[in-house]
Motif scaffolding. Structure first.
Motif: not given
Length: 200
Positions: A23, A27, A32, A36
């Motif tokens: 992630i 991203e 983040v 999450r």
């Protein structure tokens, strides 16, 4: 970073780090949150904090994983025992292969540096340490190629790599890689002693 007492990371730690790595890279880091990561790794917050004292600790572990992967990439190129110029070309081909891979999002370290601009921040410092290692490694390789000073050529190589990795996630990666590899060939030709590298 906390170490596992048995010497091998637990399944939960591996899952957390794998999830964070995926992630953070795809991203970004600041976008983040811990919730999450915990949800996608299917662990509790308590489990995360048992393995990583903070999000920053997890980010540093993520960068350490990428650092190890990059070192393995270099080691693989060196392990074949080729002449120095051929080793640099093999490393360049490996970099190009990464740029062409699905999900490529640029250099993880440059991405992290953009999010952590404070030069005193531990994440920024981790980026600097990695990049200094890479520059030193390429300098050592190029010292075996030519008779001119290797560090300027190594800095040129790193700039070629950085440019290719930045452009490779924005434009046609095949075209970017072709340009990068031609640039490396030209660099080697300019740096090498006469007769050591075939003309382009």
């Amino acid at each position: 970073m906390r170490q596992e007492s048995a010497g091998r990371p637990s399944e939960a730690r591996s899952r957390l780090l794998g999830t964070a790595t995926r992630i953070f890279y795809t991203e970004g880091i600041h976008s983040v949150g811990i919730d999450r990561i915990v949800a996608e790794a299917q662990v509790t917050r308590a489990t995360l904090y048992r393995h990583f004292s903070s999000k920053e600790d997890l980010v540093l572990a993520y960068l350490a994983e990428v650092d190890q992967a990059t070192r393995a990439q270099v080691d693989d190129a060196v392990s074949h025992g080729l002449p120095a110029a051929d080793t640099v070309q093999a490393l360049s081909e490996s970099i190009a292969q990464g740029i062409r891979s699905p999900g490529f999002r640029g250099c993880a370290f440059l991405n992290a540096a953009a999010e952590y601009s404070d030069p005193d921040h531990p994440v920024h410092q981790a980026v600097i340490v990695h990049r200094q290692w890479f520059l030193d490694t390429v300098t050592e390789l190029l010292a075996g190629v030519g008779e001119t000073p290797a560090e300027p050529a190594a800095r040129h190589f790193v700039m070629l790599r950085d440019g290719a990795m930045a452009a490779g996630c924005l434009f046609d990666p095949d075209l970017i890689c072709e340009t990068f590899l031609r640039g490396v060939d030209g660099l080697l030709q300019a740096h090498a002693a006469p007769g050591r590298v075939k003309p382009i």
